[in-house]
Motif scaffolding. Structure first.
Motif, PDB file in Angstrom:
ATOM      1  N   PHE A  10       0.842  -1.202   0.000  1.00 16.60           N
ATOM      2  CA  PHE A  10       0.000   0.000   0.000  1.00 16.60           C
ATOM      3  C   PHE A  10       0.874   1.248   0.000  1.00 16.60           C
ATOM      4  O   PHE A  10       1.724   1.427   0.876  1.00 16.60           O
ATOM      5  N   GLU A  54      -2.965   4.577  -3.369  1.00  7.17           N
ATOM      6  CA  GLU A  54      -4.137   5.319  -2.873  1.00  7.17           C
ATOM      7  C   GLU A  54      -4.144   6.721  -3.463  1.00  7.17           C
ATOM      8  O   GLU A  54      -3.170   7.148  -4.086  1.00  7.17           O
ATOM      9  N   ASP A  55      -5.239   7.456  -3.268  1.00  4.35           N
ATOM     10  CA  ASP A  55      -5.277   8.809  -3.823  1.00  4.35           C
ATOM     11  C   ASP A  55      -6.346   9.676  -3.160  1.00  4.35           C
ATOM     12  O   ASP A  55      -7.273   9.192  -2.517  1.00  4.35           O
ATOM     13  N   THR A 101      -6.141   4.250  -7.610  1.00  8.80           N
ATOM     14  CA  THR A 101      -7.390   4.727  -7.017  1.00  8.80           C
ATOM     15  C   THR A 101      -8.038   5.798  -7.889  1.00  8.80           C
ATOM     16  O   THR A 101      -7.357   6.684  -8.388  1.00  8.80           O
ATOM     17  N   HIS A 151     -22.734  10.165   3.169  1.00 11.22           N
ATOM     18  CA  HIS A 151     -21.933   8.931   3.144  1.00 11.22           C
ATOM     19  C   HIS A 151     -22.592   7.759   2.396  1.00 11.22           C
ATOM     20  O   HIS A 151     -22.054   7.247   1.420  1.00 11.22           O
ATOM     21  N   TYR A 155     -22.334   5.706  -1.844  1.00 11.96           N
ATOM     22  CA  TYR A 155     -22.249   4.315  -2.290  1.00 11.96           C
ATOM     23  C   TYR A 155     -23.379   3.972  -3.271  1.00 11.96           C
ATOM     24  O   TYR A 155     -23.200   3.136  -4.160  1.00 11.96           O
ATOM     25  N   ALA A 223     -12.251  -0.622  -0.189  1.00 15.49           N
ATOM     26  CA  ALA A 223     -11.867  -0.577   1.227  1.00 15.49           C
ATOM     27  C   ALA A 223     -13.034  -0.191   2.140  1.00 15.49           C
ATOM     28  O   ALA A 223     -12.801   0.247   3.257  1.00 15.49           O
ATOM     29  N   GLY A 225     -15.619  -0.013   4.915  1.00 21.44           N
ATOM     30  CA  GLY A 225     -15.590  -0.652   6.222  1.00 21.44           C
ATOM     31  C   GLY A 225     -16.896  -0.486   6.971  1.00 21.44           C
ATOM     32  O   GLY A 225     -17.196  -1.231   7.908  1.00 21.44           O
ATOM     33  N   SER A 226     -17.716   0.486   6.575  1.00 24.41           N
ATOM     34  CA  SER A 226     -19.026   0.700   7.212  1.00 24.41           C
ATOM     35  C   SER A 226     -19.979  -0.383   6.699  1.00 24.41           C
ATOM     36  O   SER A 226     -19.680  -1.042   5.703  1.00 24.41           O
ATOM     37  N   GLY A 229     -20.582   0.319   3.147  1.00 24.02           N
ATOM     38  CA  GLY A 229     -19.337   0.149   2.400  1.00 24.02           C
ATOM     39  C   GLY A 229     -19.002  -1.326   2.205  1.00 24.02           C
ATOM     40  O   GLY A 229     -18.569  -1.741   1.135  1.00 24.02           O
ATOM     41  N   HIS A 336     -14.053   9.471   6.333  1.00 19.82           N
ATOM     42  CA  HIS A 336     -13.630   8.095   6.617  1.00 19.82           C
ATOM     43  C   HIS A 336     -14.216   7.646   7.947  1.00 19.82           C
ATOM     44  O   HIS A 336     -13.590   7.802   8.996  1.00 19.82           O
ATOM     45  N   THR A 338     -14.783   4.574   9.163  1.00 19.56           N
ATOM     46  CA  THR A 338     -14.131   3.439   9.824  1.00 19.56           C
ATOM     47  C   THR A 338     -12.853   3.888  10.504  1.00 19.56           C
ATOM     48  O   THR A 338     -12.578   3.507  11.644  1.00 19.56           O
TER      49      THR A 338
HETATM   50  C1  LIG Z   1      -6.219   0.507   3.268  1.00 15.89           C
HETATM   51  C2  LIG Z   1      -7.180   1.607   2.905  1.00 15.89           C
HETATM   52  C3  LIG Z   1      -6.927   2.375   1.771  1.00 15.89           C
HETATM   53  C4  LIG Z   1      -7.786   3.426   1.405  1.00 15.89           C
HETATM   54  N1  LIG Z   1      -7.489   4.196   0.316  1.00 15.89           N
HETATM   55  C5  LIG Z   1      -8.269   5.265   0.021  1.00 15.89           C
HETATM   56  C6  LIG Z   1      -7.940   6.136  -1.041  1.00 15.89           C
HETATM   57  O1  LIG Z   1      -6.959   5.953  -1.752  1.00 15.89           O
HETATM   58  N2  LIG Z   1      -8.713   7.214  -1.271  1.00 15.89           N
HETATM   59  C7  LIG Z   1      -9.836   7.475  -0.521  1.00 15.89           C
HETATM   60  O2  LIG Z   1     -10.518   8.453  -0.792  1.00 15.89           O
HETATM   61  N3  LIG Z   1     -10.187   6.636   0.465  1.00 15.89           N
HETATM   62  C8  LIG Z   1      -9.426   5.564   0.756  1.00 15.89           C
HETATM   63  N4  LIG Z   1      -9.759   4.739   1.802  1.00 15.89           N
HETATM   64  C9  LIG Z   1     -11.027   4.964   2.493  1.00 15.89           C
HETATM   65  C10 LIG Z   1     -12.067   3.969   2.046  1.00 15.89           C
HETATM   66  O3  LIG Z   1     -12.375   4.145   0.693  1.00 15.89           O
HETATM   67  C11 LIG Z   1     -13.308   4.099   2.900  1.00 15.89           C
HETATM   68  O4  LIG Z   1     -13.917   5.336   2.713  1.00 15.89           O
HETATM   69  C12 LIG Z   1     -12.960   3.939   4.360  1.00 15.89           C
HETATM   70  O5  LIG Z   1     -12.292   2.713   4.559  1.00 15.89           O
HETATM   71  C13 LIG Z   1     -14.167   4.016   5.245  1.00 15.89           C
HETATM   72  O6  LIG Z   1     -15.129   3.064   4.899  1.00 15.89           O
HETATM   73  P1  LIG Z   1     -16.599   3.537   4.671  1.00 15.89           P
HETATM   74  O7  LIG Z   1     -16.561   4.509   3.517  1.00 15.89           O
HETATM   75  O8  LIG Z   1     -17.376   2.299   4.327  1.00 15.89           O
HETATM   76  O9  LIG Z   1     -17.032   4.212   5.927  1.00 15.89           O
HETATM   77  C14 LIG Z   1      -8.918   3.690   2.186  1.00 15.89           C
HETATM   78  C15 LIG Z   1      -9.166   2.895   3.309  1.00 15.89           C
HETATM   79  C16 LIG Z   1      -8.312   1.870   3.674  1.00 15.89           C
HETATM   80  C17 LIG Z   1      -8.614   1.043   4.873  1.00 15.89           C
END
Ligand SMILES: Cc1cc2nc3c(=O)[nH]c(=O)nc-3n(C[C@H](O)[C@H](O)[C@H](O)COP(=O)(O)O)c2cc1C
Length: 436
Positions: A10, A54-55, A101, A151, A155, A223, A225-226, A229, A336, A338
């Motif tokens: 990553f 990531e971005d 990303t 949020h 999705y 990614a 986590g909610s 999501g 974010h 999570t």
């Molecule tokens: C390992 C990891 C990498 C992620 N990379 C990005 C990213 O590059 N750009 C971004 O906007 N969000 C990134 N996120 C955020 C996720 O897309 C997501 O919004 C976040 O894990 C929260 O989950 P949720 O949106 O379901 O609440 C990343 C999250 C994790 C755990």
């Protein structure tokens, strides 16, 4: 016995550490991509499944209402476009998957589908797309909006986005390219179809004007986590990157994803969940623990960096809270979720904001020790969780990359825990990912 598991790395297209004694000219030259080409070759040598870039697209001023901390610590900027880096990495590798990303909140689906198909050709079937919905109003303001959508609604939009790009990727039938010299026809027009999508968010006629790539659909990474999501990820992703803390929660997360995938009519084995970790390896356990202790001491001076980072991705100004009081629990975000809830959980034991920020890590498990001890722990954790691998995220120094790639991974390979080779050259990223 623990089954074989996958490895990803990553990172992002941003300056690697530039102040240390071994960082050389990285601070000046990272932007030409050479540093990342070296990394990609090292990862391929260690048979990583993929590199994940990531971005985000903003300079954050969430902390103190100023861009000072963001720019001082190069947290969100400088950060260059990861999609443009993909062909450079592909040119110096043959089997490594390359994930970049791109946000469904800002890209037009047609453009994303076209660019990803082009990258799939340029990488000879090794392109991946990390689907994000973005997390910051500051980013939305760079794309003509004042606020990011709510949020869960993001999705819903992303679901429709994926529906559109899938239709575009399927807008050319197999065999559409005929190159018939007798009739002078390059493409059989009866095999190329409009998609005529008209939905809540998008209106796209199609067809795509690109020839399907070797994978047709690039590998999809996610990614979420909610609850919303996770559902999105389970429906669409080939690989999910996760930040659950501790073996129990890791197992719970993966079991949840597999259940949601089955509910969506998918084979759960087609999804590889990789958990983020930052192993710290040294010649002996004692040496590794000493290194960890000294990096903890240093982290105290980096509380600002951690809080500015957290502020950027939640758009909550953490400079407003007392560093020496317990962590305020009633904080919410449209960003974010999570990451925020994981951070707040660390303060459950009554530690102060300063202490929690100083020790903040999104690592799923602590891996500190000799390569043998760290390999033992990885084996044990994966055996318990059931799969599917780890996503390495650590300081991007050449020394660190070498310790993982040429120190830890050979030990994992010796034990038969990670792959010692890819499928024969020409296999796609997805085929490699699904090969065990
Ligand atoms: C390992 C990891 C990498 C992620 N990379 C990005 C990213 O590059 N750009 C971004 O906007 N969000 C990134 N996120 C955020 C996720 O897309 C997501 O919004 C976040 O894990 C929260 O989950 P949720 O949106 O379901 O609440 C990343 C999250 C994790 C755990």
């Amino acid at each position: 016995m623990t089954d074989m598991f996958h490895l990803g790395w990553f990172t992002n297209f941003a300056p690697p550490p530039w102040e240390g004694q071994f960082s050389g000219h990285n601070g000046e030259t990272w932007a030409n991509g050479r540093f990342y080409q070296d990394l990609a070759q090292a990862l391929e040598r260690a048979r990583f499944d993929y590199i994940m870039l990531e971005d985000s697209s903003m300079v954050s001023d969430a902390y103190e209402g100023s861009s000072r901390a963001d720019l001082k610590h190069h947290l969100y900027a400088p950060k260059h476009d990861p999609l443009a880096l993909v062909p450079l990495l592909a040119a110096v590798t043959t089997s490594l998957g390359i994930v970049a990303t791109a946000s469904t909140s800002f890209y037009p689906p047609y453009q994303l589908a076209r660019t990803m198909t082009t990258l799939d050709h340029l990488s000879r079937g090794r392109a991946g797309w990390n689907i994000v919905t973005s997390s910051e109003d500051r980013a939305a303001q760079n794309y003509g909006r004042t606020k990011l959508q709510e949020h869960d609604g993001r999705y819903d939009r992303a679901d429709e986005f994926v529906q559109v790009v899938d239709a575009l990727w399927n807008s050319w039938d197999d065999g559409a390219i005929i190159q018939d010299r007798e009739t002078g026809r390059y493409v059989d027009h009866t095999k190329v179809h409009t998609i005529d999508h008209s939905g809540e968010y998008y209106s796209v006629r199609g067809p795509l004007n690109t020839v399907p790539g070797p994978q047709r659909r690039p590998v999809i990474c996610q990614a979420g986590g909610s609850p919303r999501g996770k559902r999105f990820a389970a429906e669409h992703a080939d690989t999910i990157i996760a930040q659950s803390r501790g073996p129990e929660r890791m197992k719970e997360f993966r079991d949840d994803i597999r259940r949601l995938a089955a509910e969506a009519g998918r084979d759960p084995d087609d999804i590889k969940v990789l958990f983020i970790v930052s192993p710290l390896v040294a010649a002996s356990d004692a040496e590794a623990q000493e290194l960890q202790a000294s990096s903890k001491a240093q982290a105290e001076t980096n509380v600002e960096k951690a809080l500015a980072h957290l502020s950027a991705l939640t758009e909550v100004d953490f400079s407003q809270f007392d560093l020496d009081a317990p962590v305020t629990q009633d904080i919410t975000t449209n960003g974010h979720r999570t990451t925020l809830s994981e951070f707040l959980k660390l303060g459950d034991d009554g530690r102060t904001l300063r202490e929690v920020a100083a020790g903040w890590s999104i690592s799923a498990v602590d891996l500190v020790g000799s390569v043998e001890s760290v390999a033992d722990r990885m084996e044990e954790v994966m055996g318990y969780v059931g799969g599917d691998g780890f996503l390495m995220s650590g300081p991007m120094t050449r020394t660190y990359i070498g310790e993982i790639v040429d120190g830890l991974v050979p030990e994992l390979q010796r034990r038969g825990l990670t792959r010692s080779d890819y499928l024969p050259q020409g296999a796609t990223f997805r085929e490699n990912l699904r090969s065990f």
